[in-house]
Write an enzyme that holds these catalytic residues in place. Structure first.
Site, PDB file in Angstrom:
ATOM      1  N   LYS A   1       0.844  -1.182   0.000  1.00  0.00           N
ATOM      2  CA  LYS A   1       0.000   0.000   0.000  1.00  0.00           C
ATOM      3  C   LYS A   1       0.886   1.242   0.000  1.00  0.00           C
ATOM      4  O   LYS A   1       1.962   1.260   0.604  1.00  0.00           O
ATOM      5  CB  LYS A   1      -0.912   0.001   1.228  1.00  0.00           C
TER       6      LYS A   1
ATOM      7  N   CYS B   1      -3.852   8.280  -7.639  1.00  0.00           N
ATOM      8  CA  CYS B   1      -4.936   8.227  -6.660  1.00  0.00           C
ATOM      9  C   CYS B   1      -5.939   9.331  -6.965  1.00  0.00           C
ATOM     10  O   CYS B   1      -5.574  10.512  -6.992  1.00  0.00           O
ATOM     11  CB  CYS B   1      -4.377   8.388  -5.254  1.00  0.00           C
TER      12      CYS B   1
ATOM     13  N   LYS C   1       2.443   4.745 -12.066  1.00  0.00           N
ATOM     14  CA  LYS C   1       1.052   4.290 -12.104  1.00  0.00           C
ATOM     15  C   LYS C   1       0.159   5.405 -12.624  1.00  0.00           C
ATOM     16  O   LYS C   1       0.094   6.495 -12.056  1.00  0.00           O
ATOM     17  CB  LYS C   1       0.600   3.842 -10.714  1.00  0.00           C
TER      18      LYS C   1
END
Length: 425
Positions: free
Chosen positions: A91, A189, A227
């Site tokens: 995480k 995110c 990402k």
């Protein structure tokens, strides 16, 4: 019999300037030096080989725990390794966990049934969860413990920081000291702290992304995966920026910004926290087609502009079966990440994924992942080209029917026309 597998250690990386416009030249990254060498057991020759080597990182299979709750602490990451996952991405961590305050409930599910029903199949999952709220020191200690206990398994740290070069450099240095094999940079995110230029706030701004990638890749000594966020018009643009700024790979997609729904009994949004909610990230089966489209776009760009031997693509989005994974690999993915699928089905899911992927490979006589990686990418084209192809196919079908196929087809009444139908001039 043991074979040698190599975990790549990146020694240096100096980003160079570039234009955001597409280039026809294939971009080759510099070769790296320094390797960790481990022994790993080979697969039976009668079975398809699921092992992959990505940016020098050897994995027993392409299935990777995606960054999120399934990689939130030592206990669950150890479980993932014990169950047989190819790699684990922890995480996301940052320097100061004190600013990360999660709420609960923080998940909401979409079922294939009327609003409010608890019986339908879960097809969508939304979270309003932030990055790790555990102290960085604790996470670093657990990274080191995992690498000590599983030296031949791949552990990847997901990291995210504010728009601050010194902070990024400190975080990278501290994380790398634990012995992690690679870094995944969370530029994606969709919720949380965009006001601090974190997550998707960077991934959606190519100029900002280029600068931050430059800081990261100048500092990092292990492979870097960027990402990508799907919450952008053309996902291939930031992917291109990340790769040309020195990253070895890209991962896509992170969750899609969404509002899961409104409870028609209470009139409150879900997930509901003290009567209120906030937009969050959407995942699970329902996002799979969207993820395929985004991955296809990145893969086509990478094939045209980058050396596929030195760059990698990790696909994410609604993977619950071996067939889901095969689709991503057919589009060019080297690895396939699973996060929500583990939350729904448990860590043992990797066994089902592996068996189903092997069944697919046996059906087509593929012996390795590379045998079919990217095989379907060639079949994507433009709508204009589709029109041309269909017109040509219709013309050819008509041409095949032109004239007589056999002597038995001649007739007396139509003899002259039948003769003319077979004349070429």
């Amino acid at each position: 019999m043991a074979t040698l597998s190599m975990t790549h250690i990146r020694t240096s990386n100096s980003p160079s300037g570039f234009s955001l416009s597409c280039s026809k030249k294939v971009y080759e990254r510099p070769s790296r030096v320094g390797f960790k060498v481990f022994a790993s057991e080979t697969q039976s020759s009668s079975e398809p080989d699921l092992s992959v080597t990505v940016n020098g990182l050897h994995m027993p299979n392409p299935f990777v725990i995606g960054s999120g709750p399934p990689g939130t602490n030592y206990t669950v990451m150890k479980r993932a390794f014990d169950e047989g996952w190819g790699a684990v991405i922890a995480k996301t961590v940052s320097l100061d966990a004190a600013k990360v305050i999660n709420v609960t409930p923080r998940y909401a599910r979409l079922r294939a049934s009327p609003n409010g029903s608890a019986k339908g199949e879960i097809i969508g999952w939304q979270n309003i969860e932030l990055i790790s709220d555990r102290p960085l020191e604790t996470m670093l200690k657990e990274f080191k413990q995992l690498k000590d206990e599983y030296p031949d398994r791949i552990l990847i740290a997901s990291i995210m920081e504010e728009y601050n070069k010194a902070a990024w450099e400190e975080l990278i240095d501290r994380v790398e000291q634990t012995g992690v094999d690679a870094l995944e940079i969370n530029f994606s995110c969709p919720h949380g702290m965009p006001e601090r230029r974190m997550g998707a706030a960077v991934g959606q701004d190519c100029a900002l992304l280029e600068e931050v990638c430059g800081w990261i890749n100048a500092k990092a000594t292990v492979p870097v995966w960027a990402k990508m966020t799907p919450n952008i018009t053309d996902i291939s643009e930031p992917a291109r920026v990340a790769l040309r700024s020195g990253s070895e790979g890209v991962a896509a997609i992170n969750t899609i910004m969404s509002v899961m729904g409104i409870n028609l009994n209470t009139l409150r949004p879900e997930p509901c926290v003290e009567g209120y909610s906030t937009p969050g990230g959407y995942s699970a089966k329902a996002v799979h087609p969207i993820a395929l489209g985004k991955v296809m776009s990145i893969a086509k760009m990478m094939k045209a502009e980058f050396d596929s031997k030195n760059y990698s693509l990790s696909a994410i989005g609604g993977v619950e079966t071996g067939g889901d994974a095969a689709e991503f690999i057919l589009l060019g993915a080297n690895t396939v990440q699973v996060c929500t699928g583990v939350m729904m089905h448990g860590y043992g899911l990797v066994k089902k994924l592996s068996l189903e992927l092997k069944d697919f490979m046996k059906k087509h006589n593929f012996t390795s992942i590379e045998d079919f990686r990217g095989a379907s990418l060639q079949y994507f084209t433009t709508h204009t080209d589709l029109v041309k192809r269909q017109q040509e196919a219709i013309r050819q079908r008509k041409a095949i029917k032109k004239g007589l196929q056999s002597d038995k087809d001649w007739t007396g009444d139509g003899f002259v026309k039948e003769s003319e139908s077979m004349v070429s001039n």
